[in-house]
Design a protein around this motif. Structure first.
Motif, mmCIF file in Angstrom:
data_model
loop_
_atom_site.group_PDB
_atom_site.id
_atom_site.type_symbol
_atom_site.label_atom_id
_atom_site.label_comp_id
_atom_site.label_asym_id
_atom_site.label_seq_id
_atom_site.Cartn_x
_atom_site.Cartn_y
_atom_site.Cartn_z
ATOM 1 N N THR A 15 79.380 -0.123 85.509
ATOM 2 C CA THR A 15 80.703 -0.146 86.118
ATOM 3 C C THR A 15 81.548 0.858 85.344
ATOM 4 N N ALA A 16 82.637 1.291 85.950
ATOM 5 C CA ALA A 16 83.502 2.261 85.284
ATOM 6 C C ALA A 16 84.003 1.708 83.954
ATOM 7 N N TYR A 17 84.326 0.417 83.911
ATOM 8 C CA TYR A 17 84.855 -0.180 82.685
ATOM 9 C C TYR A 17 83.800 -0.188 81.579
ATOM 10 N N GLN A 18 82.570 -0.570 81.890
ATOM 11 C CA GLN A 18 81.513 -0.600 80.883
ATOM 12 C C GLN A 18 81.270 0.797 80.312
ATOM 13 N N LEU A 19 81.230 1.761 81.175
ATOM 14 C CA LEU A 19 80.975 3.135 80.752
ATOM 15 C C LEU A 19 82.067 3.630 79.804
ATOM 16 N N LEU A 20 83.319 3.392 80.175
ATOM 17 C CA LEU A 20 84.423 3.896 79.373
ATOM 18 C C LEU A 20 84.513 3.193 78.028
ATOM 19 N N GLN A 21 84.273 1.886 78.006
ATOM 20 C CA GLN A 21 84.335 1.167 76.733
ATOM 21 C C GLN A 21 83.285 1.675 75.759
ATOM 22 N N GLU A 22 82.109 2.012 76.261
ATOM 23 C CA GLU A 22 81.069 2.559 75.388
ATOM 24 C C GLU A 22 81.506 3.909 74.821
ATOM 25 N N LYS A 23 82.122 4.749 75.650
ATOM 26 C CA LYS A 23 82.583 6.048 75.172
ATOM 27 C C LYS A 23 83.719 5.891 74.162
ATOM 28 N N PHE A 24 84.626 4.928 74.380
ATOM 29 C CA PHE A 24 85.709 4.692 73.435
ATOM 30 C C PHE A 24 85.154 4.247 72.077
ATOM 31 N N ARG A 25 84.127 3.407 72.087
ATOM 32 C CA ARG A 25 83.548 2.949 70.830
ATOM 33 C C ARG A 25 82.973 4.111 70.029
ATOM 34 N N GLN A 26 82.451 5.118 70.732
ATOM 35 C CA GLN A 26 81.884 6.268 70.060
ATOM 36 C C GLN A 26 82.963 7.196 69.490
ATOM 37 N N THR A 27 84.162 7.150 70.076
ATOM 38 C CA THR A 27 85.212 8.102 69.732
ATOM 39 C C THR A 27 86.076 7.649 68.569
ATOM 40 N N TYR A 28 86.404 6.345 68.520
ATOM 41 C CA TYR A 28 87.390 5.883 67.567
ATOM 42 C C TYR A 28 86.743 5.397 66.282
ATOM 43 N N VAL A 29 87.346 5.774 65.168
ATOM 44 C CA VAL A 29 86.881 5.297 63.869
ATOM 45 C C VAL A 29 87.734 4.115 63.462
#
Length: 419
Positions: free
Chosen positions: A404-418
């Motif tokens: 889903t769009a939400y699952q995809l974006l949350q995974e990308k956010f986890r990779q981006t933020y320290v």
């Protein structure tokens, strides 16, 4: 407001005529533009996004004065006391709120010298309306303009893919609704000046706001250099010896998105090596498309589809850039490739010692939208019976890995933020 221009001798994609310019005259920000206008834009946008992944939009109907006022609001926010800014910090899993320098690292290690305020809802309770009177009203008006422009572009993209004109509109119906139904974000950005370290000078005044711009020994600066350890040093040395290798595709045949922080280790400019920071690391945007307004070029670079070299984009005053994101790349079976881009610290000293404002409208589908390749004809030829059977099998195999769009974006956010 400073308007920064690169020296004429610096070649850019714009100066070489390698970025399409699409005139949206007679479109404005109307919700229901004329069908003939949408069809014209669809044809131009289809060609631009297929071949380049990026285009300049002119006569788009969004007032430059509104953009400048929003940047002044960001200036005023950045000069608020730290304890006040802390009240509006981004808190995962929500993407809304203030992000201080070095909090985002697209390559996983390099601190990014940037102030950002993400606006995912127009709820006054979580906007800095009290310290900045008028902020909510102005941002709401500006966000509405971007939503209307996005509606036109979503129709044009659908028509360009031979879909019903409202196909993407229906999947983006809750942009900035404030009900956690959609992750569309209006993002205000400020890149501070970058100068050589000087113990006697820790701040630079720009407009009505003072910004720290380098590591300082006093109390007023921000230390953007991470603690040194063996792993960090080894990673930095490896990064410094990398060359401009060809990047991996945005997604695989099943619609899985690759991790650009690992697959696209790109060479850093000598300025970035010197200061050990960057303005924005190499990445593809996560959503459907991005609309970008900026007051100067300030180091924006891209790798066009099929190219292995970073190229300076260039600045067209008053224009808005559109670039494709990873979700649209999946939907279109890579017909519209996601654009790999970054913002480097410019080599030219007269450019990097000035600040840069920009504003990005990240257009995302509604959270519940399933992200999987659409069964659309290829550009080269209609789908024959044999090809249809192959595509059915590939889509069936991909269904087990649909996001889903939400699952995809949350995974990308986890990779981006320290942390």
């Amino acid at each position: 407001m400073l308007t920064n221009k690169l020296p004429e001798e610096v070649d850019t994609l714009l100066s070489k005529g390698q970025i399409p310019i699409i005139d949206l005259a007679h479109c404005g920000t109307e919700e229901c533009p004329k069908k003939s206008v949408v069809n014209r834009v669809a044809s131009q946008l289809q060609k631009a996004l297929c071949e380049k992944g990026i285009a300049f939009l002119v006569n788009h109907g969004i007032s430059e004065e509104k953009l400048k006022t929003a940047w002044l609001h960001l200036d005023d926010f950045c000069k608020l006391p730290n304890d006040t800014k802390e009240l509006y910090m981004r808190k995962a899993p929500d993407n809304h709120g203030y992000i201080k320098p070095s909090q985002e690292r697209f390559d996983g290690t390099t601190p990014e010298l940037r102030h950002a305020f993400n606006i995912c809802t127009l709820n006054a309770a979580i906007l800095p309306e009290q310290p900045l009177p008028g902020f909510k009203e102005h941002i709401a008006e500006l966000a509405n303009d971007f939503k209307h422009l996005s509606a036109l572009l979503l129709q044009a993209i659908a028509i360009g893919l031979d879909l019903q004109s409202n196909y993407f509109l229906e999947n983006h119906s809750h942009m900035l609704s404030g009900n956690h139904d959609n992750e569309t974000t209006l993002r205000l950005l400020y890149y501070p000046p970058v100068i050589k370290e000087d113990d006697n000078k820790c701040e630079m005044t720009k407009g009505r706001c003072k910004y720290s711009q380098q590591r300082c020994n006093g109390n007023g600066g921000i230390d953007l250099v991470p603690p040194r350890d063996v792993k960090t040093e080894k990673s930095r040395k490896n990064s410094d010896t990398d060359t401009d290798d060809e990047t991996d595709d945005t997604d695989d045949n099943n619609g899985n998105i690759s991790d650009h922080s690992k697959s696209s280790r790109s060479s850093r400019s000598s300025s970035e090596k010197e200061f050990n920071v960057t303005r924005c690391g190499a990445h593809c945007d996560y959503g459907t498309f991005t609309l970008l307004s900026q007051d100067s070029e300030g180091g924006l670079e891209a790798k066009l589809p099929g190219s292995t070299k970073w190229k300076r984009v260039g600045h067209l005053p008053g224009a808005i850039l559109i670039n494709t994101g990873e979700i649209l790349s999946i939907w279109s079976q890579k017909r519209y490739p996601a654009l790999l881009h970054r913002v480097i610290i410019p080599e030219q000293e007269n450019v990097r010692v000035r600040g840069r404002h920009s504003m990005a409208f990240f257009c995302h589908p509604d959270n519940c939208t399933s992200i999987q390749p659409l069964d659309i004809p290829t550009i080269e030829a209609p789908i024959c019976d044999k090809t249809k059977k192959l595509k059915r099998r590939s889509f069936k195999a991909a269904k087990d890995k649909v996001f889903t769009a939400y699952q995809l974006l949350q995974e990308k956010f986890r990779q981006t933020y320290v942390s």
